[in-house]
Design an enzyme around this catalytic site. Structure first.
Site, mmCIF file in Angstrom:
data_model
loop_
_atom_site.group_PDB
_atom_site.id
_atom_site.type_symbol
_atom_site.label_atom_id
_atom_site.label_comp_id
_atom_site.label_asym_id
_atom_site.label_seq_id
_atom_site.Cartn_x
_atom_site.Cartn_y
_atom_site.Cartn_z
ATOM 1 N N GLY A 1 0.834 -1.194 0.000
ATOM 2 C CA GLY A 1 0.000 0.000 0.000
ATOM 3 C C GLY A 1 0.865 1.240 0.000
ATOM 4 N N ASP A 2 0.691 2.062 1.004
ATOM 5 C CA ASP A 2 1.471 3.298 1.112
ATOM 6 C C ASP A 2 2.368 3.291 2.346
ATOM 7 O OD1 ASP A 2 -0.417 3.542 3.071
ATOM 8 O OD2 ASP A 2 -1.244 5.435 2.368
ATOM 9 N N GLU A 3 2.787 2.117 2.770
ATOM 10 C CA GLU A 3 3.611 1.986 3.970
ATOM 11 C C GLU A 3 5.035 1.610 3.587
ATOM 12 O OE1 GLU A 3 2.304 0.397 8.069
ATOM 13 O OE2 GLU A 3 3.043 -1.326 6.947
ATOM 14 N N THR B 1 2.441 6.887 4.646
ATOM 15 C CA THR B 1 1.901 8.061 3.971
ATOM 16 C C THR B 1 0.413 7.821 3.868
ATOM 17 O OG1 THR B 1 2.376 7.049 1.844
ATOM 18 C CG2 THR B 1 4.034 8.558 2.724
#
Length: 104
Positions: A30-32, A94
């Site tokens: 994902g956004d990690e 994020t």
């Protein structure tokens, strides 16, 4: 979708620019992201790196000609990573990105 992919690549490049050559920046999903930093003594190098990351991520990301901003969910000294990754790192999520509005 393409803009999101571009954002993730640019964020990773900014993270990589904030760490030493021997450190590892990885997207967990994902956004990690996680950063693994070995051979550190004390908290000061971690604090300096965290400050550099916050500064780097505060600048606008230009996507499709428009400035976009992300927020950083935080930093964590993750002791459970020591067992799994040999030494702990920083993780930064994020959590969202947005288009600035006038006055923000």
């Amino acid at each position: 979708h393409d803009a999101g992919d571009t954002l993730l690549v640019e964020a990773a490049l900014r993270l990589k620019a904030c760490v030493r050559e021997e450190d590892t920046v990885a997207r967990l999903g994902g956004d990690e992201f996680a950063i693994v930093m070995e051979g550190l003594t004390g908290q000061e190098p971690l604090q300096n790196t965290a400050e550099n990351i916050l500064t780097a991520l505060a600048d606008a990301f230009v996507l499709d000609g428009a400035p976009r901003y992300i927020s950083c969910g935080g930093f964590k000294w993750n002791k459970s990573c020591v067992r799994r990754l040999r030494q702990a790192g920083l993780s930064c999520t994020t959590s969202r990105w947005w288009t600035p509005t006038p006055g923000n």
